[in-house]
Structure formats: C-alpha cells, structure tokens
Scaffold this motif. Structure first.
Motif, PDB file in Angstrom:
ATOM      1  N   HIS A 267       0.855  -1.193   0.000  1.00  0.00           N
ATOM      2  CA  HIS A 267       0.000   0.000   0.000  1.00  0.00           C
ATOM      3  C   HIS A 267       0.884   1.235   0.000  1.00  0.00           C
ATOM      4  O   HIS A 267       1.786   1.373   0.843  1.00  0.00           O
ATOM      5  N   MET A 268       0.657   2.121  -0.942  1.00  0.00           N
ATOM      6  CA  MET A 268       1.438   3.338  -1.047  1.00  0.00           C
ATOM      7  C   MET A 268       0.504   4.542  -1.136  1.00  0.00           C
ATOM      8  O   MET A 268      -0.506   4.516  -1.852  1.00  0.00           O
ATOM      9  N   GLN A 269       0.849   5.565  -0.389  1.00  0.00           N
ATOM     10  CA  GLN A 269       0.107   6.813  -0.441  1.00  0.00           C
ATOM     11  C   GLN A 269       1.073   7.957  -0.190  1.00  0.00           C
ATOM     12  O   GLN A 269       1.669   8.048   0.887  1.00  0.00           O
ATOM     13  N   ASN A 270       1.239   8.779  -1.204  1.00  0.00           N
ATOM     14  CA  ASN A 270       2.216   9.867  -1.149  1.00  0.00           C
ATOM     15  C   ASN A 270       3.603   9.279  -0.862  1.00  0.00           C
ATOM     16  O   ASN A 270       4.082   8.437  -1.601  1.00  0.00           O
ATOM     17  N   ASN A 271       4.254   9.676   0.238  1.00  0.00           N
ATOM     18  CA  ASN A 271       5.583   9.158   0.558  1.00  0.00           C
ATOM     19  C   ASN A 271       5.555   8.005   1.551  1.00  0.00           C
ATOM     20  O   ASN A 271       6.607   7.569   2.018  1.00  0.00           O
ATOM     21  N   ASP A 272       4.361   7.526   1.893  1.00  0.00           N
ATOM     22  CA  ASP A 272       4.226   6.420   2.846  1.00  0.00           C
ATOM     23  C   ASP A 272       4.074   5.096   2.100  1.00  0.00           C
ATOM     24  O   ASP A 272       3.406   5.023   1.059  1.00  0.00           O
ATOM     25  N   ARG A 273       4.708   4.047   2.639  1.00  0.00           N
ATOM     26  CA  ARG A 273       4.610   2.724   2.031  1.00  0.00           C
ATOM     27  C   ARG A 273       4.508   1.661   3.112  1.00  0.00           C
ATOM     28  O   ARG A 273       5.246   1.689   4.106  1.00  0.00           O
ATOM     29  N   TYR A 274       3.600   0.692   2.903  1.00  0.00           N
ATOM     30  CA  TYR A 274       3.426  -0.430   3.818  1.00  0.00           C
ATOM     31  C   TYR A 274       3.465  -1.713   2.987  1.00  0.00           C
ATOM     32  O   TYR A 274       2.709  -1.860   2.013  1.00  0.00           O
ATOM     33  N   THR A 275       4.337  -2.637   3.365  1.00  0.00           N
ATOM     34  CA  THR A 275       4.492  -3.878   2.610  1.00  0.00           C
ATOM     35  C   THR A 275       4.355  -5.065   3.545  1.00  0.00           C
ATOM     36  O   THR A 275       5.025  -5.126   4.580  1.00  0.00           O
ATOM     37  N   LEU A 276       3.475  -6.005   3.179  1.00  0.00           N
ATOM     38  CA  LEU A 276       3.273  -7.232   3.946  1.00  0.00           C
ATOM     39  C   LEU A 276       3.578  -8.428   3.053  1.00  0.00           C
ATOM     40  O   LEU A 276       3.066  -8.522   1.932  1.00  0.00           O
ATOM     41  N   ILE A 277       4.423  -9.336   3.555  1.00  0.00           N
ATOM     42  CA  ILE A 277       4.784 -10.544   2.811  1.00  0.00           C
ATOM     43  C   ILE A 277       4.515 -11.758   3.699  1.00  0.00           C
ATOM     44  O   ILE A 277       4.999 -11.829   4.833  1.00  0.00           O
ATOM     45  N   LEU A 278       3.747 -12.703   3.205  1.00  0.00           N
ATOM     46  CA  LEU A 278       3.446 -13.943   3.914  1.00  0.00           C
ATOM     47  C   LEU A 278       3.852 -15.113   3.032  1.00  0.00           C
ATOM     48  O   LEU A 278       3.695 -15.071   1.808  1.00  0.00           O
ATOM     49  N   GLY A 279       4.361 -16.167   3.641  1.00  0.00           N
ATOM     50  CA  GLY A 279       4.764 -17.333   2.858  1.00  0.00           C
ATOM     51  C   GLY A 279       4.834 -18.589   3.686  1.00  0.00           C
ATOM     52  O   GLY A 279       5.143 -18.553   4.878  1.00  0.00           O
TER      53      GLY A 279
END
Length: 514
Positions: A267-279
């Motif tokens: 998820h990205m909004q302006n200069n913010d980024r959130y990344t989730l990885i599951l495996g």
C-alpha cells in the motif's frame, strides 16, 4: 652473470608495467540524417565473451564520449538513446595504442510512421548515470509470478548462487532499497526472493557511501554495493498485491506432497509505504536467510545438522513500513519472523577392496528446527537545515534445535562377517538474543564544508547452546561379538557480551578543494 640478471630483471619489470597499463576508447555521436550531435546518450562497454557490463559513460554536449580504465581484451560497444536504434560494434584493444578513437558514429533514427506521425522509441536496457548502472526491467522478460531474483539472473554481469547471494559485475549486493528507502536492510534476500518482478520499473546498482559520509560530505572510505528498486508509477498510489497457492507430489521421493503458498500486499500513499509478505512452503524456499543457523553455526551436527540438504518446511511473516510524519521526521521499520523445519535422511554404501577388504553401510536421519525474529527501526529527524539525527534501534531473537540418529555397519567383503556396528544419537539446542542501537548526528556550520559529527554504537547479546551425544560401538572378531564401547558427551556454551563505541569528527575546509 650480473648482466644476465639485470637483463632478466628489466624484462620482468617491463612485463609487469605493461600488464598494469590501462586503455581508453573514445568517439563522437551524430544523427545520420541531420548530422547533429547526440548528447546524453548511454555508451556502454560489454565483454565480448559473455556480454557482461564492464564500464560506461554518457556523451557530452558535443556528442563526445571517452571511457577510461580498460584492459586489453575484446569488447562490444553499445550506444543507446531514446528515438534511435541501439548501435553495436566490436572493439578490440591490443595494447598498441593507449587510446582507441572510433571517430564519428552515426546513429539511425528509430521513428515508426503510422496513419498519423507517431514517434516511438525503445528505452535502453542499460543506462549509466555517474556511478550508477541502471537496468530497465521491461527489457528482461520473466514469467508472470516471478520474483526479483529471477529478473536479476537475466541482467548482464549478474550472478545468483545456490544460497541466494547476488553479485553484479563482481560486487556482492549487501542491501536493497525501494524508491530510495531501506527495505529489510539486514537481509537482501527478503527483497530478491519475495518482491514480485512485475512491480519493478528500474534496477539501479550503485556503491553507497557510509551513513556518516552522506551526512557530512566527507568520504571516510567505507561503502557497500546496493540495489535501489524504483516502482512503476502506476503502482505508487493505492493498494496492490498478489497471492500464490500451489501443490503437487514429488514422484522421485515416494510421492511426497509439496506445497507453496504466498501473499504480497503493498500500500502506497504519497511518501508512505506499507508492505506485507506472507509465505509457507515445503519446497526448500526459505524466502530469507536462516538467522538461527548463522547465530549457532558452531552448534551444528557432525553429520549435517542445520545444513542445506533434505526437505525444508518454512513459514515467513515480514512487514516493512515507511512513514513520513512530516518533512522533518520519518520512520522506517521492518518486522520479520521466519520458522523452518528441515528433515533429511542420508544413506551410504561403500566398498573398499584392499589388503583388508570391507563393506560399509550407513544411514543418518536429521531434524533441524529454528525460529528467528527481527525488529529494525530507523528514525530520521532533520529539525532544520543544519542538523541531522539518525537513530536505529534493533532486536534479534533466535532459537534452534537439532536431533540426529545414525547407524553404521562394517562387514568383511568376502565372508560378510560383521566387523563393527555403530549407533549414534545426538541432540543440540540453542537460544540467543541481541539488542542494540546506533545513533548518528551531524551539524553543518554556516561556512560551507565545515561539519562536526558524532556517532555512537552499542549492543548487548546473550546466547546459550548445549550439545548432547551418545554412541555405542559393537566390535566383532571373526563374526562373533567381542565388546561394546560406549561414549557419552555433553557440552555447554554460554556467551554474554556487550560493546559500546563512540566517535566524534570535525571537518574543516582548507581552500576550495582541500
């Protein structure tokens, strides 16, 4: 005799000097039709043997380029620029001349005429911008669900070994960034083995100076090679992700079932980024480095232990966040959990024909389990244009255990009588944690180039490991039991330590260039 030695010495010295000599390739670029100069074109020197990138530059305002520091070899000159067809030419440096001048090179327009006048150009595969080598991701085709590691394998000059270590043009990649911001800074394999290749616009390879060098502007000689990934512009706002589920049977291993499941959400909004990885999988894809094995490497079993053989079942949870609270304050943090369960069975049959001929049959089964947790945080605070603070706390926790059972039997090759039989059992376990923090501060004075800086590093670690082993060896004489040798061993290792260091530096400009 002395004269002969002198002649030999001079001969060897001349060979040494010639072997160290470097050469240059130059030329100028023009449009074939109009004759106008072509500036800012990418000029690359590739190895003729494997097309790996050697060096490169960009043409200046007069269309002239000059690439220095080359050795005697066969090369391919590649010139690329949007709107022109990529130009290739073989170049051989024999060592007769220090400079090889290719003269004027005419570039052919790559315009395409449709019903209306439309100009299309192919972006160059490789662009050199100063010390940065930039690869255009769309120039290298990958499968639909490929991760970045598969994309890197297709880049000229790039190699990925069986352990996932990445080298590009001979330099090991130590870190990944995404749009210039750290991405799981302690393990580059998190990015290479999990981020989908489809989101990548460009891969930029560069030598990054140390944190303190970038803050003060004073080069301390410390640097590391990193990859910066730029995300495609259409994916920089909103939420995107993918999921993968698969299963099957391994017919070569008694129809064992195999599965793999994974999910990626960004998820990205302006200069913010959130990344989730599951495996989760049982096909030996760790998705990251085994931190437990690194922590307790000395605890491994004599017959394999936590090694890379066998079938590995693993689970991964990874979260990375970049949050910009204000133009002055930002936070980068990542949390990672990795668990693995590896099972392996090794069977060996060996026959030795000599004065005392015998046959050995052995079997070893091993189970290795580990859990790893990592937390990294980075606060960047710039209260004003003169001061910069960077604070990086971190936590590491690892535990692992290993069980091993092995049998070994030795027989006389001719009579098939037993000579020895062994039974070995071993159990290892370890647990450890590390907490620490780094702090960097720099103040720039009003006089250009005058900087004072402070750096502090501190950490505390506590780890414990224990190894227990038992063995029974039965000896036989002429096939008849003789005696048993029993061995019971136990060892413990408790390691507690801490460290702290601080450094202050001051830079004073002397004149314009000192």
């Amino acid at each position: 005799m002395k004269s002969i030695v002198s002649v030999l010495f001079c001969f060897i010295f001349s060979l040494s000097v010639s072997g160290q000599k470097k050469f240059s390739i130059s030329g100028s670029l023009n449009d074939k039709i109009t004759g106008t100069v072509v500036e800012l074109a990418t000029v690359s020197i590739l190895n003729a043997k494997d097309s790996s990138f050697v060096s490169g530059t960009m043409s200046d305002k007069n269309g002239v380029f000059n690439i220095k520091g080359l050795a005697k070899n066969k090369y391919v000159l590649q010139v690329s620029y949007v709107g022109y067809k990529t130009y290739y030419a073989p170049v051989t440096i024999t060592g007769d001349k220090a400079l090889t001048n290719l003269g004027k090179i005419a570039l052919v327009s790559d315009d395409i005429l449709l019903a209306e006048a439309v100009v299309e150009g192919k972006a160059p595969e490789i662009t050199v911008k100063g010390d940065t080598v930039e690869y255009n991701a769309d120039s290298y085709k990958t499968t639909e669900n490929a991760v970045i590691e598969e994309l890197i394998k297709k880049l000229p000059g790039a190699e990925v070994d069986k352990d996932g270590k990445i080298t590009i043009n001979g330099k090991e990649i130590k870190k990944f960034k995404v749009d210039g911001k750290d991405f799981f800074s302690d393990d580059p394999q998190v990015a290479s083995k999990n981020l989908p290749a489809s989101i990548v616009e460009k891969l930029q390879v560069l030598d990054q100076k140390s944190e303190m060098s970038r803050m003060t502007g004073f080069d301390d000689g410390e640097e590391e090679t990193i990859i910066n990934i730029t995300i495609k512009s259409g994916m920089k706002q909103g939420t995107m992700g993918n999921a993968l589920v698969g299963g099957g049977m391994d017919i070569e291993k008694d129809n064992d079932t195999r599965y793999q499941a994974g999910a990626f959400v960004n998820h990205m909004q302006n200069n913010d980024r959130y990344t989730l990885i599951l495996g989760a999988n049982n096909n030996n894809n760790m998705g990251a480095a085994d931190l437990g094995a690194n922590q307790f490497g000395g605890m491994r079993m004599r017959r394999g232990g936590g090694g890379g053989t066998g079938v590995t079942e693993s689970q991964n949870f990874m979260f990375n966040m970049n949050k910009e609270f204000s133009p002055k304050l930002s936070l980068n943090t990542d949390i990672r959990y990795n668990g693995m369960d590896r099972n392996s069975i090794t069977r060996t049959n060996e026959t030795l024909l000599s004065k005392e001929s015998f046959r050995d049959d052995s079997k070893t089964g091993n189970n290795y389990i580990s859990d790893n947790f990592n937390l990294n945080m980075r606060f960047d605070w710039k209260p004003d244009t003169s001061n910069t603070f960077i604070f990086r706390p971190y936590i590491r926790y690892n535990n692992s255990e290993s069980n091993e059972l092995s049998t070994a039997n030795r027989f006389d090759y001719y009579s098939n009588d037993s000579i020895t039989s062994e039974l070995n059992k071993a159990f290892n376990e370890g647990e450890g944690y590390t907490v620490g923090a780094d702090l960097d501060f720099a103040h720039r004075f009003s006089k250009p180039g005058r900087v004072i800086s402070l750096s502090a590093r501190g950490s505390y670690n506590d780890s414990y490991s224990e190894e227990n082993s038992e063995s029974w060896t039965n000896n036989y004489k002429d096939g008849v039991f003789s005696n048993t040798v029993y061995l019971n061993q136990r060892s413990e290792n408790d390691d507690i330590g801490g460290n702290f260091r601080a450094q202050i530096s001051y830079v004073e400009p002397l004149g314009k260039n000192n």
